[in-house]
Write a protein that holds these residues in place. Structure first.
Motif, PDB file in Angstrom:
ATOM      1  N   LYS A  19      65.809  25.099  63.906  1.00  0.00           N
ATOM      2  CA  LYS A  19      64.842  26.183  64.065  1.00  0.00           C
ATOM      3  C   LYS A  19      63.756  26.093  63.007  1.00  0.00           C
ATOM      4  O   LYS A  19      62.563  26.237  63.299  1.00  0.00           O
ATOM      5  N   GLU A  20      64.157  25.818  61.766  1.00  0.00           N
ATOM      6  CA  GLU A  20      63.170  25.667  60.692  1.00  0.00           C
ATOM      7  C   GLU A  20      62.290  24.442  60.932  1.00  0.00           C
ATOM      8  O   GLU A  20      61.066  24.499  60.721  1.00  0.00           O
ATOM      9  N   LEU A  73      56.786  25.732  56.392  1.00  0.00           N
ATOM     10  CA  LEU A  73      58.056  26.445  56.437  1.00  0.00           C
ATOM     11  C   LEU A  73      58.121  27.547  55.384  1.00  0.00           C
ATOM     12  O   LEU A  73      58.612  28.648  55.653  1.00  0.00           O
ATOM     13  N   SER A 124      62.256  37.183  59.877  1.00  0.00           N
ATOM     14  CA  SER A 124      63.357  36.302  59.504  1.00  0.00           C
ATOM     15  C   SER A 124      64.366  36.095  60.622  1.00  0.00           C
ATOM     16  O   SER A 124      65.415  35.506  60.400  1.00  0.00           O
ATOM     17  N   ASN A 146      59.823  25.320  63.735  1.00  0.00           N
ATOM     18  CA  ASN A 146      58.776  26.254  63.315  1.00  0.00           C
ATOM     19  C   ASN A 146      57.774  25.607  62.369  1.00  0.00           C
ATOM     20  O   ASN A 146      56.614  26.041  62.296  1.00  0.00           O
ATOM     21  N   ALA A 147      58.215  24.597  61.623  1.00  0.00           N
ATOM     22  CA  ALA A 147      57.334  23.956  60.644  1.00  0.00           C
ATOM     23  C   ALA A 147      56.421  22.900  61.247  1.00  0.00           C
ATOM     24  O   ALA A 147      55.612  22.300  60.523  1.00  0.00           O
ATOM     25  N   ARG A 177      70.048  26.670  62.703  1.00  0.00           N
ATOM     26  CA  ARG A 177      69.084  27.141  61.699  1.00  0.00           C
ATOM     27  C   ARG A 177      68.212  26.005  61.180  1.00  0.00           C
ATOM     28  O   ARG A 177      66.999  26.162  61.011  1.00  0.00           O
ATOM     29  N   TYR A 178      68.827  24.843  60.940  1.00  0.00           N
ATOM     30  CA  TYR A 178      68.052  23.693  60.455  1.00  0.00           C
ATOM     31  C   TYR A 178      67.013  23.249  61.486  1.00  0.00           C
ATOM     32  O   TYR A 178      65.860  22.945  61.132  1.00  0.00           O
ATOM     33  N   GLU A 226      66.444  34.567  63.595  1.00  0.00           N
ATOM     34  CA  GLU A 226      66.732  33.189  63.990  1.00  0.00           C
ATOM     35  C   GLU A 226      66.742  33.024  65.500  1.00  0.00           C
ATOM     36  O   GLU A 226      67.065  31.949  65.999  1.00  0.00           O
ATOM     37  N   LYS A 256      58.759  31.477  56.051  1.00  0.00           N
ATOM     38  CA  LYS A 256      59.828  32.255  55.427  1.00  0.00           C
ATOM     39  C   LYS A 256      59.292  33.444  54.647  1.00  0.00           C
ATOM     40  O   LYS A 256      59.947  34.476  54.545  1.00  0.00           O
TER      41      LYS A 256
END
Length: 554
Positions: free
Chosen positions: A369-370, A74, A83, A373-374, A366-367, A85, A78
């Motif tokens: 999505k992160e 993550l 960036s 992606n991680a 957002r949480y 979303e 970032k």
């Protein structure tokens, strides 16, 4: 022959004696063997416990490693990735289809994609090419003439417009010399002649005795707070133009003007609470000389956005604290909807004033999505199972697809569409959350995202109860973005007075923009009229929705 039986008897006796000795020896060795076996069993049990403990430690370490690897991925995303979303909704919907059993989820995903396509097709597409310049801009014609030799023998000539160029006149510094006219009168008092002077009334100025004009002060404020140009750079620019003004002088003007503008901000805050919804957010700011605080400690700039339709205001407020006392003060007397990012500092104000707290789906998304992606990259050629974060993200994206499809509808129509389309998706999302929340580590990104979603669930569902509400708090985040961008340029405020002044000027500029006013022209009109605004009615006339919109050419 008599010797043979005797020999046999002696032999049997010898064997019997030997067996008894062996039995006696075996009996003597039996306790030692049992003790040895018991000791071995204890050793095996102890080793088994050690193995189990070490296996547990290894398992926990592996979980920790996976969480750290997830955090590392993550952080790289970032740092190096875009960036944005925005989610790749098509692939996420496909993942949802692959994970579920049966056709119900597939039909829901297909329906969401169909809605998205329909919503995107209804949007007005911009024509390719450059946009024309505004017809409000002043225009000056440049005539390109033929030479006398080129037009010799022509029966007529005419001009056609072949192109337009945007031009700019660089700033110029000048000194305004105010020449006050005075008239001399001779009056007779008690038979004696006495002279009396009458001077023309000087125009009002918000800072009496200041060396700068109202236009210059507006230029400085707009340059710093709208364009992110720090005062030390403006000092250099003015010096290059020939105007020698120190940075301290500019800073004193900024603070003094903020004090004069504070009554206007107070009226804006009162008017803001007349609306149905207020959106709030906060961000860090560094103030070097805050009493009782270290220079490096966190202080905060708060922002609230709201007001009646067509009369929106965006108000900034500096406070060194992030405690719940600040919302209690800013929202005192307000009892409508309050939309925030889930920060618990607003709870006390909502409880005291009876406000309805409204969640923000952007933060929830957002949480996830992160977390999505991680996840480790999928291996090629394998049927990789989609992540749980991807599944939740796909369901959240369905809600946004619905919102894009109804954004042009009336308040009542939005409410009906949300009841018909959004509520079933929310129920589906709630069921999936309850079934899978315990299946992921709490410390993982997916676990944290699910915990946030579960804790904020009731607040996140409120937007479906009123068509006037928004699915996210994005407007407040957009309102605070100019401050965040400007902060990267000027970095910090020196004193609390400077931070309060920044809040006032950001409030005026962003509120003017929100109401369709050009910030410089609006601020100039306000500062010109403010010295003569000696009543509340005159100050109210300077609110953005009450003042005449100036033309760009004025």
């Amino acid at each position: 022959m008599t010797g043979v039986p005797e020999f046999r008897e002696v032999a049997w006796r010898a064997c019997d004696i030997s067996n008894k000795k062996q039995q006696d020896k075996a009996c003597s060795l039996l306790p030692e063997g049992i003790a040895l076996l018991f000791e071995k069993d204890q050793t095996i049990d102890e080793l088994t416990r050690v193995v189990e403990i070490k296996s547990g430690v290894i398992s926990e370490q592996q979980k920790r490693i996976r969480i750290l690897e997830e955090a590392l991925r993550l952080s790289k995303i970032k740092r190096f990735a875009p960036s944005s979303e925005q989610s790749h909704q098509t692939s996420l919907f496909d993942e949802a289809e692959n994970e579920v059993d049966g056709n119900e989820e597939s039909e829901g995903a297909d329906e969401a994609l169909a809605d998205e396509n329909q919503a995107s097709s209804t949007d007005t597409k911009k024509k390719p090419g450059r946009n024309p310049f505004s017809d409000k801009l002043p225009r000056e014609q440049v005539f390109i003439r033929l030479t006398e030799a080129e037009k010799e023998g022509a029966i007529d000539t005419f001009f056609t417009k072949v192109k337009e160029e945007l031009d700019i006149i660089p700033a110029k510094v000048r000194v305004l010399e105010y020449m006050q006219e005075k008239a001399v009168f001779v009056d007779r008092i008690d038979g004696e002649k006495q002279r009396r002077l009458t001077a023309a009334k000087m125009p009002g100025h918000p800072i009496v005795g200041a060396m700068g004009s109202i236009s210059l002060m507006c230029f400085i404020i707009i340059a710093k707070y709208a364009d992110g140009l720090p005062l030390y750079r403006q000092e250099g620019i003015l010096s290059r133009y020939g105007g020698e003004l120190s940075r301290a002088t500019l800073a004193n003007w900024v603070i003094a003007l903020a004090k004069q503008l504070q009554p206007l901000i107070n009226l804006m805050r009162e008017h803001q609470q007349l609306g149905t919804v207020i959106q709030a957010d906060e961000t860090r700011v560094q103030v070097l000389k805050e009493p009782g605080r270290s220079a490096s400690s966190d202080k905060y700039m708060w922002v609230t956005l709201g007001g009646p339709p067509g009369e929106k205001s965006i108000l900034f407020e500096y406070d060194p604290s992030r405690s719940g006392e600040v919302p209690l003060r800013l929202l005192d007397g307000y009892g409508g909807y309050l939309q925030t990012d889930g920060y618990a500092g607003y709870n006390a104000a909502c409880l005291k004033n009876g406000m309805t707290q409204l969640g923000c789906w952007d933060h929830a998304r957002r949480y996830f999505k992160e977390a999505h992606n991680a996840q480790p990259k999928a291996k090629k050629g394998k049927n990789n199972k989609p992540s749980k974060a991807g599944k939740v993200l796909s369901l959240i994206n369905k809600l946004y697809v619905i919102e894009r499809g109804i954004k042009t509808l009336s308040v009542n129509e939005k409410y009906l569409q949300r009841q018909q389309k959004s509520i079933p998706v929310l129920n589906q999302l709630k069921a999936y959350l309850e079934d899978n929340r315990h299946k992921v580590p709490k410390d993982s990104l997916t676990g944290k995202a699910m915990t946030y979603l579960s804790n904020q669930w009731d607040k996140l569902n409120v937007y479906c109860s009123n068509g006037e509400l928004n699915i996210s708090n994005i407007l407040a985040e957009n309102a605070i973005r100019p401050f965040v961008i400007g902060r990267k340029a000027w970095l910090f405020s020196d004193t609390p007075a400077g931070a309060h002044a920044s809040a006032v000027h950001y409030s005026l500029i962003e509120t003017a923009k929100a109401n369709g006013l050009e910030p410089y022209e609006y601020l100039k009109q306000v500062l010109t009229a403010l010295p003569h605004a000696d009543t509340v009615d005159k100050v109210e006339a300077l609110l953005p929705w009450n003042i005449k919109k100036p033309g760009i050419s004025e």
